[in-house]
Design a protein around this motif. Structure first.
Motif, PDB file in Angstrom:
ATOM      1  N   TYR A  64       0.809  -1.217   0.000  1.00  0.00           N
ATOM      2  CA  TYR A  64       0.000   0.000   0.000  1.00  0.00           C
ATOM      3  C   TYR A  64       0.847   1.274   0.000  1.00  0.00           C
ATOM      4  N   LYS A  65       2.124   1.152   0.340  1.00  0.00           N
ATOM      5  CA  LYS A  65       2.993   2.322   0.294  1.00  0.00           C
ATOM      6  C   LYS A  65       3.182   2.806  -1.148  1.00  0.00           C
ATOM      7  N   TYR A  66       2.811   1.948  -2.122  1.00  0.00           N
ATOM      8  CA  TYR A  66       2.916   2.314  -3.537  1.00  0.00           C
ATOM      9  C   TYR A  66       1.550   2.647  -4.154  1.00  0.00           C
ATOM     10  N   ALA A  67       0.549   2.783  -3.305  1.00  0.00           N
ATOM     11  CA  ALA A  67      -0.810   3.033  -3.810  1.00  0.00           C
ATOM     12  C   ALA A  67      -0.872   4.293  -4.668  1.00  0.00           C
ATOM     13  N   SER A  68      -0.339   5.397  -4.175  1.00  0.00           N
ATOM     14  CA  SER A  68      -0.402   6.661  -4.929  1.00  0.00           C
ATOM     15  C   SER A  68       0.349   6.563  -6.251  1.00  0.00           C
ATOM     16  N   TYR A  69       1.432   5.794  -6.257  1.00  0.00           N
ATOM     17  CA  TYR A  69       2.208   5.622  -7.492  1.00  0.00           C
ATOM     18  C   TYR A  69       1.359   4.957  -8.577  1.00  0.00           C
ATOM     19  N   PHE A  70       0.731   3.843  -8.246  1.00  0.00           N
ATOM     20  CA  PHE A  70      -0.075   3.122  -9.237  1.00  0.00           C
ATOM     21  C   PHE A  70      -1.327   3.905  -9.632  1.00  0.00           C
ATOM     22  N   ILE A  71      -1.932   4.590  -8.670  1.00  0.00           N
ATOM     23  CA  ILE A  71      -3.123   5.389  -8.965  1.00  0.00           C
ATOM     24  C   ILE A  71      -2.781   6.520  -9.933  1.00  0.00           C
ATOM     25  N   ASN A  72      -1.702   7.200  -9.694  1.00  0.00           N
ATOM     26  CA  ASN A  72      -1.294   8.295 -10.583  1.00  0.00           C
ATOM     27  C   ASN A  72      -0.937   7.784 -11.972  1.00  0.00           C
ATOM     28  N   GLU A  73      -0.300   6.610 -12.049  1.00  0.00           N
ATOM     29  CA  GLU A  73       0.053   6.036 -13.347  1.00  0.00           C
ATOM     30  C   GLU A  73      -1.199   5.692 -14.150  1.00  0.00           C
ATOM     31  N   LEU A  74      -2.218   5.177 -13.456  1.00  0.00           N
ATOM     32  CA  LEU A  74      -3.454   4.836 -14.156  1.00  0.00           C
ATOM     33  C   LEU A  74      -4.183   6.106 -14.610  1.00  0.00           C
ATOM     34  N   LYS A  75      -4.181   7.141 -13.787  1.00  0.00           N
ATOM     35  CA  LYS A  75      -4.798   8.408 -14.191  1.00  0.00           C
ATOM     36  C   LYS A  75      -4.131   8.962 -15.445  1.00  0.00           C
ATOM     37  N   LYS A  76      -2.798   8.925 -15.482  1.00  0.00           N
ATOM     38  CA  LYS A  76      -2.070   9.413 -16.660  1.00  0.00           C
ATOM     39  C   LYS A  76      -2.408   8.573 -17.889  1.00  0.00           C
ATOM     40  N   PHE A  77      -2.503   7.265 -17.690  1.00  0.00           N
ATOM     41  CA  PHE A  77      -2.824   6.358 -18.796  1.00  0.00           C
ATOM     42  C   PHE A  77      -4.196   6.674 -19.371  1.00  0.00           C
ATOM     43  N   ILE A  78      -5.169   6.886 -18.497  1.00  0.00           N
ATOM     44  CA  ILE A  78      -6.536   7.188 -18.943  1.00  0.00           C
ATOM     45  C   ILE A  78      -6.579   8.516 -19.692  1.00  0.00           C
ATOM     46  N   LYS A  79      -5.917   9.545 -19.149  1.00  0.00           N
ATOM     47  CA  LYS A  79      -5.948  10.870 -19.759  1.00  0.00           C
ATOM     48  C   LYS A  79      -5.195  10.922 -21.087  1.00  0.00           C
ATOM     49  N   ASN A  80      -4.143  10.118 -21.220  1.00  0.00           N
ATOM     50  CA  ASN A  80      -3.311  10.173 -22.427  1.00  0.00           C
ATOM     51  C   ASN A  80      -3.786   9.250 -23.545  1.00  0.00           C
ATOM     52  N   THR A  81      -4.719   8.369 -23.242  1.00  0.00           N
ATOM     53  CA  THR A  81      -5.237   7.446 -24.262  1.00  0.00           C
ATOM     54  C   THR A  81      -6.314   8.136 -25.097  1.00  0.00           C
ATOM     55  N   LYS A  82      -6.269   7.940 -26.392  1.00  0.00           N
ATOM     56  CA  LYS A  82      -7.285   8.502 -27.296  1.00  0.00           C
ATOM     57  C   LYS A  82      -8.440   7.506 -27.428  1.00  0.00           C
ATOM     58  N   TRP A  83      -9.282   7.479 -26.426  1.00  0.00           N
ATOM     59  CA  TRP A  83     -10.393   6.540 -26.383  1.00  0.00           C
ATOM     60  C   TRP A  83     -11.369   6.794 -27.534  1.00  0.00           C
ATOM     61  N   VAL A  84     -12.003   5.722 -27.970  1.00  0.00           N
ATOM     62  CA  VAL A  84     -12.995   5.815 -29.046  1.00  0.00           C
ATOM     63  C   VAL A  84     -14.372   6.028 -28.416  1.00  0.00           C
ATOM     64  N   PRO A  85     -15.046   7.132 -28.705  1.00  0.00           N
ATOM     65  CA  PRO A  85     -16.374   7.388 -28.114  1.00  0.00           C
ATOM     66  C   PRO A  85     -17.341   6.237 -28.395  1.00  0.00           C
ATOM     67  N   ALA A  86     -18.209   5.990 -27.437  1.00  0.00           N
ATOM     68  CA  ALA A  86     -19.172   4.897 -27.561  1.00  0.00           C
ATOM     69  C   ALA A  86     -20.315   5.263 -28.495  1.00  0.00           C
ATOM     70  N   LYS A  87     -20.999   4.241 -28.955  1.00  0.00           N
ATOM     71  CA  LYS A  87     -22.196   4.420 -29.749  1.00  0.00           C
ATOM     72  C   LYS A  87     -23.312   3.549 -29.194  1.00  0.00           C
ATOM     73  N   THR A  88     -24.519   4.010 -29.341  1.00  0.00           N
ATOM     74  CA  THR A  88     -25.674   3.166 -29.070  1.00  0.00           C
ATOM     75  C   THR A  88     -26.665   3.381 -30.204  1.00  0.00           C
ATOM     76  N   MET A  89     -27.116   2.304 -30.801  1.00  0.00           N
ATOM     77  CA  MET A  89     -27.923   2.351 -32.017  1.00  0.00           C
ATOM     78  C   MET A  89     -27.182   3.089 -33.126  1.00  0.00           C
ATOM     79  N   GLY A  90     -25.841   3.012 -33.103  1.00  0.00           N
ATOM     80  CA  GLY A  90     -25.028   3.653 -34.122  1.00  0.00           C
ATOM     81  C   GLY A  90     -24.827   5.145 -33.931  1.00  0.00           C
ATOM     82  N   ILE A  91     -25.369   5.706 -32.855  1.00  0.00           N
ATOM     83  CA  ILE A  91     -25.276   7.137 -32.580  1.00  0.00           C
ATOM     84  C   ILE A  91     -24.222   7.367 -31.496  1.00  0.00           C
TER      85      ILE A  91
END
Length: 283
Positions: free
Chosen positions: A243-270
């Motif tokens: 748990y002493k590394y909790a902030s390290y892994f949390i920050n790495e995941l936040k950076k990963f999420i923010k830096n990824t060019k996610w593909v917007p979702a669709k429902t019924m093709g919209i």
């Protein structure tokens, strides 16, 4: 009433058996105590089984009679040009667009009602009125009629709710992760790429017990324009020393999420706003 009678009879029988056992009888003096338990248990079990079988037969007769009455009522209503479509709530056919499809059905002079499925009632003996009505609707308008109306209703619902944040499951099965070719790839690619760029600290203690997992999970909102917001991250370590590394892994995941060019979702093709859940497992 049959069930109550059975209970009363069972109570009377138990009193008789108890009285017999309390009365000394030389014929049974050499019998072991287990003999009486086996015999009494067998009697009670057999009697209860017989009563239950009788009750089930009576219940079947009642359900059969009810189904016949519902079928006759439906046939009478159909002759009067009355048609009713039923929503079955609590099942897989509970839709978000019921209001929209109800309006479409009314345009075809079809009324709307609701029904439930019962796991304790034989399927062929429940909702008989609704089943006859559905057959008549299919006969009159075609087998694909309801499906085509449902498709229109779903499109109407989404267009009315373009700013809604849809759950992950409500959306079409397309990957949210860039360059993935299939929906199933999504659940593998992001975790693989995350760990390829994130290193474990030198004194990180790896999982020893294979039955317990340490994991990192996140939820965020993926907007129609590709931006992300409301990132929420949870972390659980099997080994508390990590748990002493909790902030390290949390920050790495936040950076990963923010830096990824996610593909917007669709429902019924919209294209829509959606929730995105992620889960990553530690070694």
């Amino acid at each position: 009433m049959v069930l109550n009678t059975g209970i009363q009879a069972l109570t009377s029988l138990s009193l008789i058996i108890l009285t017999c056992f309390l009365t000394k009888n030389k014929r049974f003096e050499n019998k072991s105590e287990s003999f009486y338990h086996v015999k009494s248990d067998t009697i009670f079990y057999d009697f209860a089984s017989i009563e239950m079988e009788k009750w089930m037969l009576e219940e079947r007769k009642h359900l059969d009679s009810t189904c016949k009455a519902e079928t006759k009522r439906a046939e009478t209503d159909i002759k009067k040009n009355k048609l009713v479509y039923f929503h079955y709530f609590g099942m897989i056919d509970s839709y978000r667009s019921n209001v929209e499809i109800n309006n479409l059905l009314k345009k075809h002079n079809i009324k709307v009602d609701s029904a439930l499925h019962y796991c304790t009632v034989p399927i062929e003996l429940q909702n008989c009125y609704a089943r006859v009505m559905r057959k008549e609707i299919d006969r009159k308008f075609g087998n694909r009629f309801i499906d085509s109306l449902r498709h229109i209703a779903e499109l109407q619902y989404v267009n009315k709710n373009l700013n809604k944040i849809y759950s992950f499951e409500e959306c079409d099965t397309i990957s949210r992760y860039p360059e993935d070719k299939t929906y199933s790839d999504f659940f593998k690619s992001y975790e693989k790429n995350f760990w390829s760029s994130v290193k474990y600290p030198d004194d990180y203690e790896y999982r020893k017990d294979k039955d317990y997992y340490s994991y990192l999970s996140a939820d965020f909102i993926l907007h129609k324009n590709g931006n992300v917001s409301d990132i929420k991250i949870r972390l659980t370590f099997q080994n508390k020393k990590n748990y002493k590394y909790a902030s390290y892994f949390i920050n790495e995941l936040k950076k990963f999420i923010k830096n990824t060019k996610w593909v917007p979702a669709k429902t019924m093709g919209i294209i829509v706003n959606s929730e995105v859940p992620l889960t990553l497992h530690f070694k």
